[in-house]
Structures are given as C-alpha cells and as structure tokens.
Design a protein around this motif. Structure first.
Motif, PDB file in Angstrom:
ATOM      1  N   ARG A   4       0.840  -1.201   0.000  1.00  0.00           N
ATOM      2  CA  ARG A   4       0.000   0.000   0.000  1.00  0.00           C
ATOM      3  C   ARG A   4       0.872   1.246   0.000  1.00  0.00           C
ATOM      4  O   ARG A   4       2.021   1.219   0.473  1.00  0.00           O
ATOM      5  CB  ARG A   4      -0.908  -0.003   1.229  1.00  0.00           C
ATOM      6  N   PRO A   5       0.327   2.359  -0.471  1.00  0.00           N
ATOM      7  CA  PRO A   5       1.115   3.606  -0.497  1.00  0.00           C
ATOM      8  C   PRO A   5       1.692   3.979   0.866  1.00  0.00           C
ATOM      9  O   PRO A   5       2.851   4.409   0.963  1.00  0.00           O
ATOM     10  CB  PRO A   5       0.101   4.640  -0.988  1.00  0.00           C
ATOM     11  N   GLU A  10       8.356   2.480   4.393  1.00  0.00           N
ATOM     12  CA  GLU A  10       8.972   1.495   5.287  1.00  0.00           C
ATOM     13  C   GLU A  10       9.676   0.401   4.488  1.00  0.00           C
ATOM     14  O   GLU A  10      10.823   0.034   4.776  1.00  0.00           O
ATOM     15  CB  GLU A  10       7.908   0.869   6.185  1.00  0.00           C
ATOM     16  N   ILE A  11       8.998  -0.124   3.471  1.00  0.00           N
ATOM     17  CA  ILE A  11       9.574  -1.205   2.680  1.00  0.00           C
ATOM     18  C   ILE A  11      10.767  -0.702   1.872  1.00  0.00           C
ATOM     19  O   ILE A  11      11.775  -1.403   1.723  1.00  0.00           O
ATOM     20  CB  ILE A  11       8.514  -1.818   1.751  1.00  0.00           C
ATOM     21  N   ALA A  12      10.670   0.525   1.380  1.00  0.00           N
ATOM     22  CA  ALA A  12      11.768   1.087   0.573  1.00  0.00           C
ATOM     23  C   ALA A  12      13.047   1.236   1.376  1.00  0.00           C
ATOM     24  O   ALA A  12      14.144   1.266   0.802  1.00  0.00           O
ATOM     25  CB  ALA A  12      11.353   2.432  -0.015  1.00  0.00           C
ATOM     26  N   GLN A  13      12.937   1.321   2.712  1.00  0.00           N
ATOM     27  CA  GLN A  13      14.121   1.491   3.549  1.00  0.00           C
ATOM     28  C   GLN A  13      14.706   0.169   4.048  1.00  0.00           C
ATOM     29  O   GLN A  13      15.706   0.170   4.767  1.00  0.00           O
ATOM     30  CB  GLN A  13      13.782   2.386   4.748  1.00  0.00           C
ATOM     31  N   LEU A  16      17.789  -4.421   1.765  1.00  0.00           N
ATOM     32  CA  LEU A  16      17.940  -4.979   0.424  1.00  0.00           C
ATOM     33  C   LEU A  16      17.586  -3.965  -0.663  1.00  0.00           C
ATOM     34  O   LEU A  16      18.124  -4.027  -1.774  1.00  0.00           O
ATOM     35  CB  LEU A  16      17.060  -6.219   0.285  1.00  0.00           C
ATOM     36  N   PHE A  17      16.697  -3.011  -0.347  1.00  0.00           N
ATOM     37  CA  PHE A  17      16.163  -2.127  -1.387  1.00  0.00           C
ATOM     38  C   PHE A  17      16.531  -0.655  -1.220  1.00  0.00           C
ATOM     39  O   PHE A  17      16.261   0.141  -2.117  1.00  0.00           O
ATOM     40  CB  PHE A  17      14.629  -2.230  -1.419  1.00  0.00           C
ATOM     41  N   SER A  18      17.137  -0.277  -0.127  1.00  0.00           N
ATOM     42  CA  SER A  18      17.244   1.146   0.223  1.00  0.00           C
ATOM     43  C   SER A  18      18.106   1.962  -0.730  1.00  0.00           C
ATOM     44  O   SER A  18      17.904   3.168  -0.856  1.00  0.00           O
ATOM     45  CB  SER A  18      17.770   1.292   1.660  1.00  0.00           C
ATOM     46  N   LEU A  29       8.432  -2.552  -5.630  1.00  0.00           N
ATOM     47  CA  LEU A  29       7.309  -2.274  -4.740  1.00  0.00           C
ATOM     48  C   LEU A  29       5.973  -2.554  -5.420  1.00  0.00           C
ATOM     49  O   LEU A  29       5.040  -3.082  -4.798  1.00  0.00           O
ATOM     50  CB  LEU A  29       7.361  -0.823  -4.264  1.00  0.00           C
ATOM     51  N   SER A  30       5.869  -2.233  -6.685  1.00  0.00           N
ATOM     52  CA  SER A  30       4.611  -2.434  -7.407  1.00  0.00           C
ATOM     53  C   SER A  30       4.337  -3.909  -7.682  1.00  0.00           C
ATOM     54  O   SER A  30       3.175  -4.326  -7.770  1.00  0.00           O
ATOM     55  CB  SER A  30       4.642  -1.668  -8.738  1.00  0.00           C
TER      56      SER A  30
END
Length: 230
Positions: A4-5, A10-13, A16-18, A29-30
């Motif tokens: 969800r937006p 949180e997930i972007a940080q 593995l992805f930050s 993310l999408s």
C-alpha cells in the motif's frame, strides 16, 4: 495484497532495497506483496520451486528440514531479513521448509522479477551479494559451533550472541520457544534444560524467557566465545 502507499516508505528502507534506483525500486514495490501470516503457518516446503523471495518485516520465522519422522531447525529468522535468497537468485528448489513462529508481516517479491532487476540495478546486486555473504558466514558459525562445542557450551554461546545483539547489558530475552532453540542447537528440550543447569554454575540465571548474565567472565571462560563477533 500489494504494498500500500502508506507502507511503501517502510519497505523502501529495508536494507535490500534502500539504495536502489527510484525507477527499479518502484518496480519492486509495485510487483511485490505484503501479507500478514498467522503463527505456525507453513510458507513453503522443501523441494518447491522458489517462486518468491521472502523478506521478514515483523515477527519471526523458522527454516527447518524434516526426515525420518522428525524436524530440525536450521535457522531462526528475525526482522528485517530476507530468507531463501539463494534459491530465488538461482531459480532452484528450496533446500528447507519455512513456517512462521508468531504473527508475521512478510514481503513476497516474485523471484523472476528479483532476478530481472538484479541484472539492471547495481545497488540491488550489491545488496544481494552482501546478504548472501552474511548467510554464508552464519552457516559457517553454526557449523563451527556444532563441531567445536558441547551442548551446554553451544547454549552459552547463543546467550552471548543474543546479548551482543540485544544491547549487551547482560539481560537477554529468548524470543523463540525453547524447543525451537533446542532444535537449532542440535539438542532435545530435555538436554537444553540440563544445559541451562550447567550454565547456572557459570554465571547465568534463567527466569522463563529472560536470561541474565551475572558473571560474564565465568561464562566466557566456559564457552570460549567466537573471537569475531560480526
């Protein structure tokens, strides 16, 4: 459900992805799914093809193998950590099964999408290599522990490791059930109870899930902890 937006920052940080390029991070993310799983739910079985990479955001999971009518714990996964990364990257079957130990929020990244973006995004490639290297080091530590230490020494070493990870104040909370920890250390629950009795003679006091190191010097002399903590 997809991320969800409100959950995306949180997930972007996550480690593995930050550092990914924004466009490729958006694709991750999408295309991924953030789900809450109840305790004791099997996530996948050994031998299944790796359709997803699992990233534990909250909760706790167990990686285990089973055979001859019994299970053995291979790893306890705590946030924020990915697991079965090697199978997802190589497109090979899982070598272990996995289940939740408590209610857990887990990000599911399609393995095919992960492999595609690893080839394009240098930051994701480097983060993937880093996590694979850490997993290898954890495996080497576990193998060394089994080969060089007796059961009570392995338990004492676990206590010292957890103390290092939990601020080093001498008070350790064992988040996993003791039967799971016993399996992780290659013991029966009865052997673990006896091992805690041995540790009591070396400066360790146990009260349920809380373990207190009262005499660190005595415990370290008995356990001979790893010279390299990281």
């Amino acid at each position: 459900m997809t991320v969800r937006p409100g959950e995306r920052p949180e997930i972007a940080q996550l480690p593995l992805f930050s550092q990914m390029a924004p466009a490729e991070q958006e694709r991750i993310l999408s295309g991924s799914f953030l789900q809450v799983f109840p305790p004791q739910l099997t996530l996948f079985e050994i031998g299944q093809r790796a359709d997803f990479l699992y990233v534990l955001v909250d909760g706790m999971a167990e990686l285990y193998c089973h055979g001859a009518g019994r299970d053995t714990t291979m790893r306890i996964v705590e946030p924020a950590s990915s697991f079965i990364l090697a199978a997802a990257v190589t497109d090979m079957p899982y070598l272990m099964s996995a289940r939740t130990l408590m209610s857990s929020r887990i990000l599911l990244v399609p393995a095919a999408l992960l492999r595609e973006i690893v080839r394009k995004d240098q930051a994701l490639m480097e983060a993937t290599m880093h996590e694979l290297a850490l997993a290898y080091r954890d495996m080497a530590r576990a193998l060394t522990d089994i080969k060089l230490r007796q059961s009570a020494e392995r338990l004492g070493n676990l206590v010292l490791q957890q103390d290092h990870r939990q601020n080093g104040n001498g008070r350790v909370i064992l988040r996993a059930e003791k039967r799971v920890l016993a399996s992780l250390l290659g013991m029966t629950p009865e052997n673990m109870s006896r091992a805690f009795g041995v540790l009591a003679k070396h400066g360790v006091v146990t009260d349920g899930a809380q373990v207190t190191i009262c005499d660190r010097a005595a415990l370290e002399a008995f356990v001979r902890p790893d010279p390299v903590l990281e």
